[in-house]
Scaffold this motif. Sequence first.
Motif, mmCIF file in Angstrom:
data_model
loop_
_atom_site.group_PDB
_atom_site.id
_atom_site.type_symbol
_atom_site.label_atom_id
_atom_site.label_comp_id
_atom_site.label_asym_id
_atom_site.label_seq_id
_atom_site.Cartn_x
_atom_site.Cartn_y
_atom_site.Cartn_z
ATOM 1 N N ALA A 100 34.041 36.483 43.035
ATOM 2 C CA ALA A 100 34.269 37.372 41.894
ATOM 3 C C ALA A 100 35.187 38.505 42.359
ATOM 4 C CB ALA A 100 32.937 37.935 41.396
ATOM 5 N N THR A 130 34.379 41.389 45.246
ATOM 6 C CA THR A 130 33.187 41.060 46.041
ATOM 7 C C THR A 130 33.583 40.670 47.457
ATOM 8 O OG1 THR A 130 33.211 38.751 45.342
ATOM 9 C CG2 THR A 130 31.902 40.284 44.018
ATOM 10 N N GLN A 159 41.235 41.994 42.876
ATOM 11 C CA GLN A 159 40.847 41.832 41.472
ATOM 12 C C GLN A 159 41.335 40.509 40.893
ATOM 13 O OE1 GLN A 159 38.659 43.883 39.803
ATOM 14 N NE2 GLN A 159 38.481 44.643 41.902
ATOM 15 N N THR A 160 42.479 40.033 41.345
ATOM 16 C CA THR A 160 43.022 38.741 40.908
ATOM 17 C C THR A 160 43.760 38.103 42.071
ATOM 18 O OG1 THR A 160 45.132 39.710 40.200
ATOM 19 C CG2 THR A 160 43.394 39.530 38.520
ATOM 20 N N VAL A 200 40.238 33.907 43.377
ATOM 21 C CA VAL A 200 39.401 34.957 42.803
ATOM 22 C C VAL A 200 39.055 34.619 41.357
ATOM 23 C CG1 VAL A 200 39.266 37.400 42.186
ATOM 24 C CG2 VAL A 200 40.374 36.695 44.312
ATOM 25 N N GLY A 201 37.752 34.637 41.062
ATOM 26 C CA GLY A 201 37.279 34.418 39.701
ATOM 27 C C GLY A 201 37.445 33.002 39.189
#
Length: 158
Positions: free
Chosen positions: A37, A40, A101-102, A129-130
């Motif tokens: 995520a 993290t 974040q991305t 990520v994500g």
Amino acid sequence: MKKVAILLLCLCLLSLAAPALAGREAAVREVGTAAPAPGTEVTVTLSLNGCEAGGIVETLPPGFVYVNSSLPADQARVDGNRVCFAILGETAVTYRIRAPQTGGGEITGEWWDFGARTNGTIAPTRLDVGGAAAAPGPGALAVLFALAFVPLIRRCRR
């Protein structure tokens, strides 16, 4: 027909043995999650086979930040997105990185064994990520089941 079935069975068994044979590499990387995520931390473990004294250089994907490791502070150095570890008798090194974040990319690595005077690379590990981690394929076990049931299906048709 029996020769083809036996050949296919042997190929399947060899494909099952391949991961066990790959485990003999000098250094192997495992990550806690391939799809962290945003923001993290991810735990990365490097398992070492027979290296008494050497070094490992890990190159992190863009945006990922080194946090810390299981080694004493004087055995780890950070230079941008590269982390260098001095290995002195350890059989494993665990370190943590923080996800951006991305984005995403691959962790790549190189190892050196000073005693054996050998070196090599560590297979790349993809992090996204994500993103959803790729679902595992049917694998060799499904192939073996299919091979076991093909003769039964043929007999039923007769």
